[in-house]
Design a protein around this motif. Structure first.
Motif, mmCIF file in Angstrom:
data_model
loop_
_atom_site.group_PDB
_atom_site.id
_atom_site.type_symbol
_atom_site.label_atom_id
_atom_site.label_comp_id
_atom_site.label_asym_id
_atom_site.label_seq_id
_atom_site.Cartn_x
_atom_site.Cartn_y
_atom_site.Cartn_z
ATOM 1 N N PRO A 1 8.490 -46.599 -1.200
ATOM 2 C CA PRO A 1 7.480 -47.667 -1.217
ATOM 3 C C PRO A 1 6.176 -47.217 -0.549
ATOM 4 C CG PRO A 1 9.612 -48.590 -0.678
ATOM 5 C CD PRO A 1 9.778 -47.081 -0.693
ATOM 6 N N LEU A 2 5.087 -47.443 -1.237
ATOM 7 C CA LEU A 2 3.732 -47.032 -0.858
ATOM 8 C C LEU A 2 3.547 -45.516 -0.775
ATOM 9 C CD1 LEU A 2 2.708 -49.707 1.794
ATOM 10 C CD2 LEU A 2 1.996 -49.562 -0.585
ATOM 11 N N GLY A 3 4.555 -44.765 -1.162
ATOM 12 C CA GLY A 3 4.469 -43.310 -1.104
ATOM 13 C C GLY A 3 3.415 -42.738 -2.027
ATOM 14 N N PHE A 4 3.314 -43.285 -3.232
ATOM 15 C CA PHE A 4 2.297 -42.755 -4.138
ATOM 16 C C PHE A 4 0.899 -43.100 -3.642
ATOM 17 C CE2 PHE A 4 -0.782 -42.952 -7.515
ATOM 18 C CZ PHE A 4 -0.754 -41.627 -7.911
ATOM 19 N N GLN A 5 0.712 -44.302 -3.138
ATOM 20 C CA GLN A 5 -0.605 -44.682 -2.631
ATOM 21 C C GLN A 5 -1.024 -43.759 -1.488
ATOM 22 O OE1 GLN A 5 1.822 -46.622 -3.632
ATOM 23 N NE2 GLN A 5 1.123 -48.644 -4.262
ATOM 24 N N ARG A 6 -0.082 -43.386 -0.637
ATOM 25 C CA ARG A 6 -0.392 -42.448 0.442
ATOM 26 C C ARG A 6 -0.728 -41.060 -0.120
ATOM 27 N NH1 ARG A 6 4.279 -45.133 2.955
ATOM 28 N NH2 ARG A 6 3.428 -46.603 4.460
ATOM 29 N N GLU A 7 0.012 -40.642 -1.137
ATOM 30 C CA GLU A 7 -0.262 -39.353 -1.780
ATOM 31 C C GLU A 7 -1.643 -39.357 -2.431
ATOM 32 O OE1 GLU A 7 0.322 -35.442 -3.327
ATOM 33 O OE2 GLU A 7 1.161 -36.539 -1.645
ATOM 34 N N TYR A 8 -1.975 -40.444 -3.093
ATOM 35 C CA TYR A 8 -3.289 -40.601 -3.720
ATOM 36 C C TYR A 8 -4.380 -40.454 -2.648
ATOM 37 C CZ TYR A 8 -6.942 -42.935 -6.555
ATOM 38 O OH TYR A 8 -8.080 -43.248 -7.249
ATOM 39 N N ALA A 9 -4.230 -41.171 -1.542
ATOM 40 C CA ALA A 9 -5.216 -41.109 -0.457
ATOM 41 C C ALA A 9 -5.299 -39.700 0.131
ATOM 42 C CB ALA A 9 -4.862 -42.120 0.624
ATOM 43 N N ARG A 10 -4.162 -39.053 0.311
ATOM 44 C CA ARG A 10 -4.152 -37.700 0.856
ATOM 45 C C ARG A 10 -4.900 -36.733 -0.048
ATOM 46 N NH1 ARG A 10 -1.935 -33.088 0.189
ATOM 47 N NH2 ARG A 10 -0.515 -33.706 -1.460
ATOM 48 N N ARG A 11 -4.654 -36.853 -1.372
ATOM 49 C CA ARG A 11 -5.283 -35.915 -2.315
ATOM 50 C C ARG A 11 -6.774 -36.182 -2.509
ATOM 51 N NH1 ARG A 11 -2.269 -34.768 -7.550
ATOM 52 N NH2 ARG A 11 -3.931 -33.214 -7.651
ATOM 53 N N LEU A 12 -7.236 -37.386 -2.137
ATOM 54 C CA LEU A 12 -8.665 -37.692 -2.238
ATOM 55 C C LEU A 12 -9.372 -37.623 -0.886
ATOM 56 C CD1 LEU A 12 -8.612 -40.658 -4.778
ATOM 57 C CD2 LEU A 12 -9.115 -38.272 -5.212
ATOM 58 N N ALA A 13 -8.643 -37.268 0.169
ATOM 59 C CA ALA A 13 -9.193 -37.291 1.527
ATOM 60 C C ALA A 13 -10.353 -36.326 1.728
ATOM 61 C CB ALA A 13 -8.086 -37.001 2.536
ATOM 62 N N HIS A 14 -10.452 -35.300 0.895
ATOM 63 C CA HIS A 14 -11.544 -34.337 1.071
ATOM 64 C C HIS A 14 -12.897 -34.879 0.622
ATOM 65 C CE1 HIS A 14 -10.330 -33.669 -3.116
ATOM 66 N NE2 HIS A 14 -11.517 -33.133 -3.308
ATOM 67 N N PHE A 15 -12.913 -36.010 -0.069
ATOM 68 C CA PHE A 15 -14.184 -36.621 -0.459
ATOM 69 C C PHE A 15 -14.757 -37.381 0.732
ATOM 70 C CE2 PHE A 15 -12.147 -36.216 -4.607
ATOM 71 C CZ PHE A 15 -13.180 -35.672 -5.349
ATOM 72 N N SER A 16 -16.055 -37.297 0.919
ATOM 73 C CA SER A 16 -16.710 -38.057 1.967
ATOM 74 C C SER A 16 -17.866 -38.827 1.355
ATOM 75 C CB SER A 16 -17.204 -37.119 3.075
ATOM 76 O OG SER A 16 -18.123 -36.186 2.545
ATOM 77 N N LEU A 17 -18.386 -39.749 2.101
ATOM 78 C CA LEU A 17 -19.508 -40.544 1.600
ATOM 79 C C LEU A 17 -20.725 -39.653 1.459
ATOM 80 C CD1 LEU A 17 -19.050 -43.766 3.713
ATOM 81 C CD2 LEU A 17 -18.558 -43.472 1.296
ATOM 82 N N PRO A 18 -21.570 -39.845 0.515
ATOM 83 C CA PRO A 18 -21.388 -40.817 -0.563
ATOM 84 C C PRO A 18 -20.382 -40.325 -1.597
ATOM 85 C CG PRO A 18 -23.409 -39.571 -0.929
ATOM 86 C CD PRO A 18 -22.812 -39.082 0.380
ATOM 87 N N TYR A 19 -19.560 -41.229 -2.074
ATOM 88 C CA TYR A 19 -18.596 -40.885 -3.096
ATOM 89 C C TYR A 19 -19.299 -40.597 -4.411
ATOM 90 C CZ TYR A 19 -14.927 -42.632 0.015
ATOM 91 O OH TYR A 19 -14.079 -42.819 1.063
#
Length: 119
Positions: free
Chosen positions: A96-114
């Motif tokens: 549960p919520l594992g994919f959402q965490r994976e999604y966030a982890r894989r996008l963590a290298h993006f910074s503002l501005p997106y």
């Protein structure tokens, strides 16, 4: 690049459970079929009207064909459309919520501005 077409793919596939499963099992085949058969259909129009000029660029086609959601985000796909479709595709493979965490982890290298998501 057509963010409109990219987002249209994400939107229409996510709203059809059969297409979600087809895209999960055969992403490249589904992308090719959708581009040939549905890309130029007028969204939410049931009269058979079609345009004739919309097609994915190679980078878009490649990212869709490999389920590369970080690349889709980089290309300007709307993050909510991407997240909801990929939850439908892969949530069952995670805790549960594992994919959402994976999604966030894989996008963590993006910074503002997106990346710009305007269509």
């Amino acid at each position: 690049m057509s963010r409109y077409l990219l987002n249209k793919f994400l939107y229409t596939v996510d709203r059809d459970p059969e297409l979600v499963e087809r895209y999960r099992e055969d992403p490249a085949g589904t992308v090719a079929w959708w581009e040939a058969e549905r890309a130029n259909a007028i969204l939410n129009c049931h009269s058979g009207e079609r345009s004739s000029w919309l097609e994915f660029e190679d980078a878009e086609r490649q990212a869709l064909s490999t389920h590369d959601y970080p690349k889709l985000f980089e290309l300007g796909a709307h993050p909510f459309l991407t997240l909801t479709l990929f939850i439908a595709l892969f949530e069952r493979d995670h805790e549960p919520l594992g994919f959402q965490r994976e999604y966030a982890r894989r996008l963590a290298h993006f910074s503002l501005p997106y990346p710009d998501i305007a269509t």
